[in-house]
Every structure is written in C-alpha cells, then in structure tokens.
Design an enzyme around this catalytic site. Structure first.
Site, PDB file in Angstrom:
ATOM      1  N   CYS A   3       0.854  -1.193   0.000  1.00  0.00           N
ATOM      2  CA  CYS A   3       0.000   0.000   0.000  1.00  0.00           C
ATOM      3  C   CYS A   3       0.884   1.235   0.000  1.00  0.00           C
ATOM      4  O   CYS A   3       1.699   1.430   0.928  1.00  0.00           O
ATOM      5  CB  CYS A   3      -0.914  -0.011   1.217  1.00  0.00           C
ATOM      6  SG  CYS A   3      -1.863   1.507   1.437  1.00  0.00           S
ATOM      7  N   CYS A  11      -1.168   6.754   5.934  1.00  0.00           N
ATOM      8  CA  CYS A  11      -2.221   6.042   6.675  1.00  0.00           C
ATOM      9  C   CYS A  11      -1.614   4.782   7.264  1.00  0.00           C
ATOM     10  O   CYS A  11      -0.967   4.014   6.549  1.00  0.00           O
ATOM     11  CB  CYS A  11      -3.386   5.690   5.750  1.00  0.00           C
ATOM     12  SG  CYS A  11      -4.671   4.672   6.536  1.00  0.00           S
ATOM     13  N   CYS A  14      -4.067   0.029   8.684  1.00  0.00           N
ATOM     14  CA  CYS A  14      -3.837  -1.407   8.492  1.00  0.00           C
ATOM     15  C   CYS A  14      -2.474  -1.757   9.078  1.00  0.00           C
ATOM     16  O   CYS A  14      -1.448  -1.689   8.394  1.00  0.00           O
ATOM     17  CB  CYS A  14      -3.899  -1.770   7.010  1.00  0.00           C
ATOM     18  SG  CYS A  14      -5.527  -1.533   6.265  1.00  0.00           S
ATOM     19  N   CYS A  87      -7.630   3.448  -1.761  1.00  0.00           N
ATOM     20  CA  CYS A  87      -7.367   2.467  -0.696  1.00  0.00           C
ATOM     21  C   CYS A  87      -7.575   1.038  -1.200  1.00  0.00           C
ATOM     22  O   CYS A  87      -8.653   0.684  -1.682  1.00  0.00           O
ATOM     23  CB  CYS A  87      -8.293   2.743   0.484  1.00  0.00           C
ATOM     24  SG  CYS A  87      -8.199   1.510   1.795  1.00  0.00           S
ATOM     25  N   GLN A 211     -21.640  -7.135   8.317  1.00  0.00           N
ATOM     26  CA  GLN A 211     -20.205  -7.405   8.300  1.00  0.00           C
ATOM     27  C   GLN A 211     -19.552  -6.741   7.092  1.00  0.00           C
ATOM     28  O   GLN A 211     -20.121  -6.712   6.002  1.00  0.00           O
ATOM     29  CB  GLN A 211     -19.960  -8.921   8.244  1.00  0.00           C
ATOM     30  CG  GLN A 211     -20.554  -9.698   9.411  1.00  0.00           C
ATOM     31  CD  GLN A 211     -19.737  -9.572  10.683  1.00  0.00           C
ATOM     32  OE1 GLN A 211     -18.765  -8.826  10.745  1.00  0.00           O
ATOM     33  NE2 GLN A 211     -20.141 -10.291  11.723  1.00  0.00           N
ATOM     34  N   GLU A 261     -32.607  -7.752  18.438  1.00  0.00           N
ATOM     35  CA  GLU A 261     -31.619  -6.745  18.041  1.00  0.00           C
ATOM     36  C   GLU A 261     -32.116  -5.375  18.497  1.00  0.00           C
ATOM     37  O   GLU A 261     -33.307  -5.079  18.393  1.00  0.00           O
ATOM     38  CB  GLU A 261     -31.441  -6.779  16.520  1.00  0.00           C
ATOM     39  CG  GLU A 261     -30.709  -5.617  15.901  1.00  0.00           C
ATOM     40  CD  GLU A 261     -29.280  -5.487  16.400  1.00  0.00           C
ATOM     41  OE1 GLU A 261     -28.882  -4.351  16.714  1.00  0.00           O
ATOM     42  OE2 GLU A 261     -28.589  -6.520  16.468  1.00  0.00           O
ATOM     43  N   ASN A 306     -23.826 -13.023  18.825  1.00  0.00           N
ATOM     44  CA  ASN A 306     -22.839 -12.341  17.975  1.00  0.00           C
ATOM     45  C   ASN A 306     -22.738 -10.896  18.473  1.00  0.00           C
ATOM     46  O   ASN A 306     -23.183  -9.962  17.819  1.00  0.00           O
ATOM     47  CB  ASN A 306     -23.282 -12.400  16.510  1.00  0.00           C
ATOM     48  CG  ASN A 306     -22.273 -11.779  15.577  1.00  0.00           C
ATOM     49  OD1 ASN A 306     -21.091 -11.686  15.892  1.00  0.00           O
ATOM     50  ND2 ASN A 306     -22.737 -11.333  14.417  1.00  0.00           N
ATOM     51  N   CYS A 333     -15.982 -10.981  17.681  1.00  0.00           N
ATOM     52  CA  CYS A 333     -14.986 -10.166  16.975  1.00  0.00           C
ATOM     53  C   CYS A 333     -13.888  -9.715  17.926  1.00  0.00           C
ATOM     54  O   CYS A 333     -13.027  -8.909  17.561  1.00  0.00           O
ATOM     55  CB  CYS A 333     -15.645  -8.955  16.312  1.00  0.00           C
ATOM     56  SG  CYS A 333     -16.471  -7.835  17.474  1.00  0.00           S
TER      57      CYS A 333
END
Length: 375
Positions: A3, A11, A14, A87, A211, A261, A306, A333
C-alpha cells in the site's frame, strides 16, 4: 499486499500491511488459541482465509479539504483531510465511486466539515456495495441546510453511478467523535440494499449493521448453519441478530427461530428477508438481548450470540448458566472478551472453534465457538 499510503506513512490504519498474509493468518490463529488455551479438548477447525485486498464492502470516509478540492479518506493529527480514494482494501466497486463522489461534492458545493474550526456541512460519506455490485450511499451532514441542493443534483449522480440504488442523508449536528447521528432522510424510492449471502437475500437499510467482508460473512453464516443443523434444535434464539444473518440461515421446518436486536431498522430488514423467503417459525423483535433473556419465561434449546466487542457480559452469562439452554454458538470479533465470557460459563464446554479472517491487514478477526452444556 503493498500500500503506497502505508509505505509513505500517510495512513497506518492497516497495522499488518506488508506482512505476508500466511503469517497474518497464523498469528491470529495462535493468538486465539493462546487466549482459549484453558479449554482442553477444544477442536480447532482450519482457519478461513480472506482475500488479501479489495475485500471491504463498506467504506466510512471522512470528507476534508474544500468544496472545490475535497479529500475522501481520513483526517491527520491536525484535523486536515488525507485523501485515500485508492485504498486497496476497499472493493474495486467502492473505489470506482470515489472520483464521481468528489465531482458531486464540487458540483453541489458541499463544504466539508472543518473539525478544528467547527464549520462546514459534509462530515462523512458511508458507502456500501452488495455482492451484485449495487451500492448504498449515505451522506453525513451537520444540518439539513444543503439537502435541497443535494436533491436537485441527485439525478446527475445516479446517472453517473447507476449502480447506486439507495441514497440517504444522515444528520449529525453535534461536534462529537462519532460517525453518524440518529436522524436519516431517505432520498431514493428504494430504501434497502439487497445483500445476497449464500442462498439468503438480506436487506440492508441505511442504519443497519452488516459485516464489512461479505465473503467472510457468508462463511460465518454457513458455519453457524452447519452446527445448528447438526444439533437439530427445536428452538433457537439469535441474540444480537442484526439484519438476521444467523437467524435466517438457521431456519428449518419444525424449528422456531427468534431474533433480537436493538436496532429497529435491522429488525425491519430481517422481517423483509424472512417474508420474502417464505420462511416459517421466524420471529424478529427489537430490544435488548440481555433484557429479553432475563424476562423470558422459557429458554430455547440453542442460543446464538454475535455481540459487539465488549462481549455478552456477566448478566447474560449468568442467565445462560441458570437456563435450560443446551448449546451456544458464540461468534466473536474480540477473542479477549470471548475468553472472559467463557470463563463465566463453567457449565458449558467449548467443543469446536474456528477463526475467520474478517479483517485482513489488521490484528482483528472473527472466531466462532460451539459450546455444549456439560453432562
């Protein structure tokens, strides 16, 4: 992947950029296994790899610069715009939209919000692409002052980007480090983006969560369906159900599935998908997952959770401990909060686990664990 933004120090979002992908995946697997090392006899399924680049179906871009020369990306430490429209983790479809959106900003004279000075209108652009290449566009504004201008020029944008099917304005009047506000103004006749995942057509509304990696989401739901169907429960609760991904994949004849939810928008989406598919025994309700469980008079055979990064917490763990639930499918996550929650569930044994690389080029990942009540 390489990148140029990362290499130039522009940036650093990541953090694993430049690391060979095999090392990234192995590191995530080791990290998760180490956190759950106290669970003896846990069977680890092979990790699920993602595409290294172009995997993101959603981009949350800060708008900086000026109306004549906008930046689409992030802000630097001084609050100035940094352009990241090329990106590499964004899908090719998203990247193709950014230059057109920059022209639209110029055409409509949408002044970017200046964080240090607290002036301007356009704060963020949130754009999502479906597996079929259709797009939802959300413009986050400080006020509704420029909405008439956006409406006037919207046909030009839709002509330039015919793949854009849903457009809305989100009003975020506060000077606050959050992405969006509560009020949404729909500008198109179509209100949902069709997200075809496996054999289910999910419907994503502007403020619904989905997601960010569609390929991994599909693998996640397939794994959940496989475990649920193997256990063949008569009743399932999908807590933190979002737009109904796990719940809809768990539907089967002679099985009741309830999805809970907090987002009413997501519940509307889940009901649309269920009705469209002609599924029976489905019930979706807007509410807090823990409150729903604590006030219910009976418990299901299997619970799917989740949760957000904080995990399910002590109260829901306590309810699961005291309930008649026999199995839990936990999709997390954040393996650290998962490990903490599992420690609060001593009546359950972790039987199987699988890492799915939802977020390549970063330290983050998704992990699924199948829990069974100890005999």
């Amino acid at each position: 992947m390489r990148c140029s933004y990362f290499d130039a120090g522009t940036c650093r979002s990541c953090t694993h950029m430049g690391m060979p992908y095999g090392e990234q995946l192995a590191g995530k697997q080791l990290h998760c296994q180490t956190l759950l090392s106290g669970h003896t006899g846990l069977e680890w399924l092979p990790p699920v790899a993602s595409q290294e680049s172009g995997f993101r179906n959603k981009a949350k871009m800060v708008i900086g610069g000026t109306a004549q020369n906008p930046t689409i990306g992030i802000l630097d430490a001084e609050g100035h715009g940094v352009d990241l429209r090329k990106c590499g983790v964004c899908s090719p479809g998203l990247r193709a939209c950014f230059p057109v959106l920059a022209n639209f900003i110029r055409r409509v004279r949408l002044t970017p919000y200046d964080v240090p000075r607290r002036t301007g209108e356009l704060k963020h652009v949130i754009i999502t692409e479906s597996p079929d290449g259709e797009v939802m566009l959300r413009l986050v504004l400080r006020s509704d002052q420029v909405v008439p201008r956006i409406r006037k020029h919207l046909p030009e944008l839709l002509e330039a980007l015919p793949q854009v099917k849903v457009v809305s304005v989100n009003l975020h009047p506060e000077h606050k480090a959050v992405l969006e506000g509560d009020r949404e103004i729909l500008l198109t006749g179509q209100s949902t983006l069709n997200m075809r995942v496996n054999d289910i057509n999910l419907h994503l509304r502007p403020q619904s969560f989905f997601q960010t990696n569609t390929e991994m989401a599909a693998a996640l739901y397939r794994q959940g369906r496989e475990w649920v169907n193997e256990l063949a429960p008569a009743s399932v609760w999908d807590l933190y159900c979002g737009v109904g991904g796990f719940a809809l994949h768990s539907a089967a004849p002679h099985r009741t599935v309830t999805g809970i939810e907090t987002s009413s928008e997501a519940i509307v989406s889940a009901r649309i998908s269920s009705d469209e598919a002609g599924l029976k025994g489905m019930d979706f309700q807007a509410g807090d997952a823990t409150a729903f469980a604590l006030t219910s008079k009976q418990s299901p055979d299997l619970v799917i959770v989740n949760p957000p990064r904080r995990g399910i917490g002590k109260e829901l763990c306590g309810w699961l401990e005291s309930s008649d639930v026999q199995h839990v499918v936990y999709s997390s996550c954040n393996a650290q909060s998962l490990a903490r929650d599992l420690a609060a569930l001593p009546s359950f044994t972790a039987r199987r686990a699988r890492v799915l690389d939802m977020f390549p080029q970063t330290t983050h990942y998704e992990v699924m664990v199948l829990l069974e009540r100890a005999a």
